[in-house]
Scaffold this motif. Structure first.
Motif, PDB file in Angstrom:
ATOM      1  N   PRO A   1       0.581  -0.832  -0.196  1.00 61.71           N
ATOM      2  CA  PRO A   1       0.216   0.055  -0.257  1.00 61.71           C
ATOM      3  C   PRO A   1       0.369   0.984  -0.364  1.00 61.71           C
ATOM      4  CG  PRO A   1      -0.594  -1.218   1.603  1.00 61.71           C
ATOM      5  CD  PRO A   1       0.751  -2.050   1.040  1.00 61.71           C
ATOM      6  N   PRO A   2       0.130   1.942  -0.769  1.00 59.88           N
ATOM      7  CA  PRO A   2       1.146   3.689  -0.909  1.00 59.88           C
ATOM      8  C   PRO A   2       1.488   4.615   0.937  1.00 59.88           C
ATOM      9  CG  PRO A   2      -0.726   3.867  -1.423  1.00 59.88           C
ATOM     10  CD  PRO A   2      -0.736   2.483  -1.206  1.00 59.88           C
ATOM     11  N   VAL A   3       2.355   5.339   1.196  1.00 62.00           N
ATOM     12  CA  VAL A   3       2.024   5.668   1.564  1.00 62.00           C
ATOM     13  C   VAL A   3       2.059   7.709   1.725  1.00 62.00           C
ATOM     14  CG1 VAL A   3       3.446   4.775   3.295  1.00 62.00           C
ATOM     15  CG2 VAL A   3       4.573   5.938   1.438  1.00 62.00           C
ATOM     16  N   ASP A   4       2.000   7.816   2.946  1.00 58.88           N
ATOM     17  CA  ASP A   4       1.506   9.278   2.233  1.00 58.88           C
ATOM     18  C   ASP A   4       3.033  10.075   2.058  1.00 58.88           C
ATOM     19  OD1 ASP A   4      -1.247   9.439   2.410  1.00 58.88           O
ATOM     20  OD2 ASP A   4      -1.938   9.283   3.979  1.00 58.88           O
ATOM     21  N   PRO A   5       2.886  11.698   2.270  1.00 56.68           N
ATOM     22  CA  PRO A   5       3.562  12.813   2.451  1.00 56.68           C
ATOM     23  C   PRO A   5       3.348  13.387   3.826  1.00 56.68           C
ATOM     24  CG  PRO A   5       2.175  13.546   0.591  1.00 56.68           C
ATOM     25  CD  PRO A   5       1.738  11.828   0.810  1.00 56.68           C
ATOM     26  N   GLY A   6       4.946  14.371   3.959  1.00 60.37           N
ATOM     27  CA  GLY A   6       4.259  15.171   5.080  1.00 60.37           C
ATOM     28  C   GLY A   6       5.628  14.632   5.821  1.00 60.37           C
ATOM     29  N   HIS A   7       5.929  14.672   6.810  1.00 61.16           N
ATOM     30  CA  HIS A   7       7.302  14.505   8.127  1.00 61.16           C
ATOM     31  C   HIS A   7       7.337  13.416   8.232  1.00 61.16           C
ATOM     32  CE1 HIS A   7       9.724  15.563  10.799  1.00 61.16           C
ATOM     33  NE2 HIS A   7      10.031  16.011  10.903  1.00 61.16           N
ATOM     34  N   ASP A   8       9.096  13.154   7.667  1.00 67.44           N
ATOM     35  CA  ASP A   8       8.877  11.948   8.050  1.00 67.44           C
ATOM     36  C   ASP A   8      10.807  12.309   9.080  1.00 67.44           C
ATOM     37  OD1 ASP A   8      10.580   8.915   7.445  1.00 67.44           O
ATOM     38  OD2 ASP A   8      12.605  10.156   7.612  1.00 67.44           O
ATOM     39  N   ALA A   9       9.830  11.493  10.600  1.00 62.51           N
ATOM     40  CA  ALA A   9      11.052  11.542  12.367  1.00 62.51           C
ATOM     41  C   ALA A   9      11.888  11.428  12.019  1.00 62.51           C
ATOM     42  CB  ALA A   9       9.791  11.119  12.878  1.00 62.51           C
ATOM     43  N   ALA A  10      12.194   9.976  10.903  1.00 60.68           N
ATOM     44  CA  ALA A  10      14.248   9.560  11.076  1.00 60.68           C
ATOM     45  C   ALA A  10      15.017  10.272  10.407  1.00 60.68           C
ATOM     46  CB  ALA A  10      13.817   8.136  10.497  1.00 60.68           C
ATOM     47  N   THR A  11      14.020  11.639   9.416  1.00 63.97           N
ATOM     48  CA  THR A  11      15.519  12.065   8.747  1.00 63.97           C
ATOM     49  C   THR A  11      15.032  13.747   8.921  1.00 63.97           C
ATOM     50  OG1 THR A  11      13.923  12.092   6.387  1.00 63.97           O
ATOM     51  CG2 THR A  11      15.410  10.688   6.781  1.00 63.97           C
TER      52      THR A  11
END
Length: 336
Positions: free
Chosen positions: A48-58
């Motif tokens: 399943p696709p993932v939404d854009p947004g803030h990536d906590a890891a990077t």
């Protein structure tokens, strides 16, 4: 009232109808694509696709921009907060793989990789969500990626205008995406705005004649082009220049509109020898060879990863070899 030895009464169900013949599999290409007689298309490997947004890891922030028949996903690293007109970020236009028939910019593996690349470089990433075959046969995918690159070069989006250095634009992609990146760098429309570089990761090229240690068996060679013919029904030739840029009559590799080229190959990938031959051909077209001082003269580099297979870095993103490849890309993007 029913007696104590009465058997419970269950509702009767109709006798199952025979399986719908239109739901039988008509064509199948490994785990990538399954086509039914009804016209239904399945892509079993794609999660399943993932939404854009803030990536906590990077710390990278992403957003989707719709551009008519396709879209792009932009990645802005934390470093963008400190950029100004004299220290803008390189721009990397990324083209995902999947045999022209599967995956997307929103696929979890690609989303994760673009977050890591944008943070590590740092760079402004633009991942192209181009139309897929068979619903949209080639050249639709090529056309979408060319339009996306032109859009990026125009600086139309505020993120690109404010943070992107349009004198340092790179194209990068894997497998079928690497194939597309070659053709972007070769396109006449791009020569007026030459690219800083192109990164081709395990590019999907093929041909009627074997190169290096590729199998010579005609049946194997035909099998290697089977999906290409399905994705591009207008072609019946595995030496079509879009699949074999080294074929006789293909546009000269010396006309690539980019300063530098990095080709990545993997030891366990059946495309390994094709990738090496391509890198050698591009270097030769620029008047030199591979390795050592030649890289400085021709701008062509080859990274061969031993002990790994096709697009391994997507499935094993934290392994040492994936880190080595990412570090090589970062050095390539940031080279003077």
């Amino acid at each position: 009232m029913a007696s104590s030895n009465s058997k419970p009464v269950f509702p009767e169900f109709p006798t199952p109808l025979p399986a719908d013949p239109s739901d039988e599999v008509a064509r199948e290409f490994g785990p990538l694509l399954r086509i039914y007689k009804s016209g239904r298309v399945e892509r079993p490997l794609v999660p399943p696709p993932v939404d854009p947004g803030h990536d906590a890891a990077t710390g990278v922030v992403s957003k989707d921009v719709h551009l008519g028949s396709f879209s792009v996903r932009l990645y802005l690293p934390r470093a963008a907060a400190t950029t100004n007109n004299s220290s803008k970020l390189p721009v990397v236009v990324y083209v995902h793989g999947g045999g022209f028939v599967a995956e997307s910019a929103a696929s979890p593996n690609y989303h994760r990789f673009l977050n890591k690349l944008a943070a590590a470089a740092p760079a402004l990433g633009i991942s192209v969500d181009y139309r897929l075959a068979p619903e949209h046969p080639l050249p639709a995918g090529y056309d979408d990626c060319l339009a996306a690159l032109k859009w990026a070069l125009s600086g139309a989006d505020p993120w690109i205008a404010d943070h992107g250095d349009l004198a340092r634009v790179f194209v990068a992609g894997d497998s079928a995406g690497g194939n597309i990146c070659h053709h972007l760098a070769m396109h006449p429309d791009i020569r007026s705005s030459p690219l800083k570089g192109a990164v081709l990761i395990h590019p999907w090229f093929w041909g009627s004649e074997a190169v290096g240690e590729e199998p010579r068996n005609p049946a194997f060679r035909a099998m290697g082009a089977d999906l290409w013919f399905y994705a591009c029904p207008g072609s019946s030739d595995m030496d079509d220049h879009r699949m074999n840029p080294m074929a006789p009559g293909a546009p000269g590799l010396g006309t690539m509109a980019c300063e530098r080229v990095l080709v990545c190959a993997a030891e366990g990938d059946f495309l390994r020898w094709r990738g090496r031959a391509y890198a050698e051909a591009v270097a030769a077209a620029r008047g030199g060879g591979l390795g050592g001082e030649n890289a400085a003269a021709t701008g062509v580099e080859l990274l061969e990863t031993m002990g790994e297979g096709h697009v391994f870095y997507l499935f094993k993103p934290d392994c040492d070899k994936a880190t080595e490849m990412l570090d090589k890309m970062v050095a390539f993007i940031n080279a003077p």
